[in-house]
Design a protein around this motif. Structure first.
Motif, PDB file in Angstrom:
ATOM      1  N   GLY A  18       0.605  -0.761   0.041  1.00 28.25           N
ATOM      2  CA  GLY A  18       0.210  -0.009  -0.152  1.00 28.25           C
ATOM      3  C   GLY A  18       0.575   1.433  -0.194  1.00 28.25           C
ATOM      4  N   GLY A  19      -0.166   2.367   0.604  1.00 23.34           N
ATOM      5  CA  GLY A  19       1.031   4.096   0.541  1.00 23.34           C
ATOM      6  C   GLY A  19       2.403   3.499   0.957  1.00 23.34           C
ATOM      7  N   ILE A  20       2.192   3.477   2.128  1.00 27.35           N
ATOM      8  CA  ILE A  20       3.634   3.169   2.886  1.00 27.35           C
ATOM      9  C   ILE A  20       5.013   2.819   2.356  1.00 27.35           C
ATOM     10  N   SER A  24       7.379   5.508   0.953  1.00 28.11           N
ATOM     11  CA  SER A  24       8.603   5.098   2.048  1.00 28.11           C
ATOM     12  C   SER A  24       9.962   4.051   1.833  1.00 28.11           C
ATOM     13  N   HIS A  25       9.447   3.238   1.931  1.00 26.12           N
ATOM     14  CA  HIS A  25       9.874   2.029   1.937  1.00 26.12           C
ATOM     15  C   HIS A  25      10.596   1.260   0.312  1.00 26.12           C
ATOM     16  N   LEU A  26       9.913   0.936  -0.643  1.00 29.36           N
ATOM     17  CA  LEU A  26      10.419   1.335  -1.616  1.00 29.36           C
ATOM     18  C   LEU A  26      11.604   1.825  -1.835  1.00 29.36           C
ATOM     19  N   VAL A  51      -0.368  -6.692  -5.746  1.00 32.64           N
ATOM     20  CA  VAL A  51       1.131  -6.658  -5.192  1.00 32.64           C
ATOM     21  C   VAL A  51       2.027  -7.296  -6.906  1.00 32.64           C
ATOM     22  N   ARG A  52       0.576  -7.808  -8.242  1.00 28.64           N
ATOM     23  CA  ARG A  52       1.984  -7.821  -9.748  1.00 28.64           C
ATOM     24  C   ARG A  52       1.628  -6.699 -10.073  1.00 28.64           C
ATOM     25  N   ALA A  53       1.089  -5.519  -9.877  1.00 29.39           N
ATOM     26  CA  ALA A  53       0.837  -4.217 -10.413  1.00 29.39           C
ATOM     27  C   ALA A  53       2.351  -3.865  -9.337  1.00 29.39           C
ATOM     28  N   PHE A  54       2.410  -3.312  -8.005  1.00 29.29           N
ATOM     29  CA  PHE A  54       3.766  -3.387  -7.312  1.00 29.29           C
ATOM     30  C   PHE A  54       4.533  -4.427  -8.018  1.00 29.29           C
ATOM     31  N   ALA A  55       5.102  -5.098  -7.956  1.00 28.25           N
ATOM     32  CA  ALA A  55       6.533  -5.555  -8.532  1.00 28.25           C
ATOM     33  C   ALA A  55       6.144  -5.524  -9.671  1.00 28.25           C
ATOM     34  N   ALA A  56       5.734  -5.621 -10.275  1.00 25.34           N
ATOM     35  CA  ALA A  56       6.472  -5.329 -12.099  1.00 25.34           C
ATOM     36  C   ALA A  56       6.551  -3.904 -11.623  1.00 25.34           C
ATOM     37  N   LEU A  81       7.422  -5.543   7.132  1.00 26.44           N
ATOM     38  CA  LEU A  81       6.539  -5.164   6.779  1.00 26.44           C
ATOM     39  C   LEU A  81       5.607  -4.515   7.144  1.00 26.44           C
ATOM     40  N   CYS A  82       4.912  -4.344   5.927  1.00 27.64           N
ATOM     41  CA  CYS A  82       4.255  -2.649   5.544  1.00 27.64           C
ATOM     42  C   CYS A  82       2.371  -2.910   5.791  1.00 27.64           C
ATOM     43  N   THR A  83       1.748  -3.948   6.377  1.00 26.69           N
ATOM     44  CA  THR A  83       0.954  -4.402   6.685  1.00 26.69           C
ATOM     45  C   THR A  83       0.137  -3.465   8.134  1.00 26.69           C
ATOM     46  N   PRO A  84      -1.355  -4.054   8.331  1.00 27.49           N
ATOM     47  CA  PRO A  84      -2.147  -2.955   9.934  1.00 27.49           C
ATOM     48  C   PRO A  84      -1.406  -3.478  11.198  1.00 27.49           C
ATOM     49  N   PRO A  85      -1.559  -3.454  11.833  1.00 26.11           N
ATOM     50  CA  PRO A  85      -1.027  -3.561  13.024  1.00 26.11           C
ATOM     51  C   PRO A  85      -2.245  -4.616  12.934  1.00 26.11           C
TER      52      PRO A  85
END
Length: 382
Positions: A18-20, A24-26, A51-56, A81-85
């Motif tokens: 997602g957004g973070i 920030s992380h990528l 996830v496919r769009a992100f990876a591509a 981990l960029c997932t919800p808490p």
């Protein structure tokens, strides 16, 4: 530490796209990948299209919706981990048991019980694998400089401090279903918004000993609070105030520490540079001393990149990262104590909240008017 990890890039998997992760992380991972420090080998998300769009888009060779399969097949060294808490505990434990270090977005997890379960899954000792939390404000050059001077006693004793995260979030922000709920957002502004300034305050001031908190719902019809305040006593004897709000049109993040020989002030919003720090000497401090205090050196903004660079160096050196273990737990314990104090109208001391305490497993502690409504009726803001 094996020679493999000291000489080759850390194979890294990003969980949650997602957004973070994107903002920030990528970028941080790409910068260190260009330097040969990491290699992004996988992306994982519950949404296959996402996830496919992100990876591509990022040139990541492996995309999956199955974290267990990714860990088994690729054996990454580092899992981000960029997932919800609410899912941090299970995902962190799974990654640690697979032999990977974990770097987990804030809020770290919904309770001290969850944090302790993650820590229990770590490899004993400081070399890891272990889990660490994204508290990037500790890692800018400004914080490093001020922290060193405070530790050396250059400013004299810290006496009075103020920590302020006064932001603004409107009704549209809280129309997103998972926001404002204990189970999915983890808490209100004390947990989800002010946590970075709180963490930096605690890092600079040292161990806290007592907190007296207040919380309220003044505007938004949510489960959590939308404003909180706290009075804090530190083990050193210093005292502080902490204010967290999402009701403040003039947004600012600020830390001020008054010491015997100087006032240190940081004013920013979502991150700082050296120029955002100000040091005001007490009368009589020599000019050459003040000049040295104000020489912050090379400017490294507080950022995910600054912390990731430090984390990778710690992993390679076989040492514990500053936001792992007790270094990460102290901030979650403080926030838990703030909520307990606010909801019970009693002071809470460090170390008081443990197994058997309702606030150990739920930040709302089951308190009437604050615990999630299970009757299906909407409760009016307090």
């Amino acid at each position: 530490m094996s020679s493999h990890r000291s000489t080759t890039p850390l194979r890294t998997a990003v969980v949650g796209t997602g957004g973070i992760a994107r903002s920030s992380h990528l970028p941080a991972l790409r910068t260190l990948a260009d330097a040969g420090e990491v290699e992004i080998v996988a992306a994982v998300d519950v949404d296959m299209d996402a996830v496919r769009a992100f990876a591509a888009g990022a040139g990541i060779p492996y995309a999956s919706t199955d974290l267990d399969a990714t860990l088994a097949e690729l054996r990454p060294d580092l899992v981000v981990l960029c997932t919800p808490p609410a899912v941090h505990r299970d995902q962190a434990v799974t990654a640690l048991k697979a032999g990977a270090w974990v770097w987990c977005e804030k809020p770290p997890c919904p309770s001290l019980a969850d944090f302790d379960a993650i820590e229990a899954a770590e490899t004993p000792g400081d070399a890891g694998p272990y889990a660490s939390i994204v508290f990037q404000h500790r890692f800018g050059s400004g914080a490093r400089h001020v922290r060193r001077l405070l530790r050396e006693g250059a400013f004299g004793r810290p006496l009075v401090a103020h920590c302020q995260t006064t932001w603004y979030r409107d009704a549209a922000y809280y129309s997103v279903p998972w926001r404002g709920r204990w189970a999915t957002e983890g808490g209100g502004p004390a947990m989800g918004h002010g946590i970075h300034q709180t963490d930096l305050l605690l890092d600079l001031m040292g161990p806290w000993s007592e907190v007296r908190g207040m919380a309220a719902r003044l505007v938004h019809g949510v489960e959590t609070e939308d404003v909180s305040t706290a009075q804090v006593r530190f083990a050193s004897g210093a005292v502080a105030t902490v204010v967290n709000s999402v009701l403040s049109p003039d947004e600012v993040s600020r830390i001020r520490i008054d010491c015997e020989l100087a006032t240190i002030e940081l004013t920013n919003l979502y991150g700082y540079r050296n120029a955002d720090w100000r040091i005001t000497p007490a009368p009589g401090v020599p000019e050459e001393t003040v000049a040295a205090w104000r020489d912050f050196g090379t400017d490294e903004p507080s950022s995910h990149l600054a912390q990731l660079r430090a984390l990778v160096a710690d992993i390679r050196a076989g040492r514990r990262h500053a936001t792992s273990g007790a270094g990460g737990r102290q901030t979650l314990e403080f926030i838990t104590a703030l909520y307990k104090s606010a909801f019970t109208d009693t002071p809470v001391r460090a170390g008081e909240i443990g197994p058997g305490d309702p606030y150990y497993t739920e930040l709302h502690g089951g308190a009437q008017g604050w615990a999630p409504d299970t009757t299906g009726k909407e409760e009016a803001p307090a």
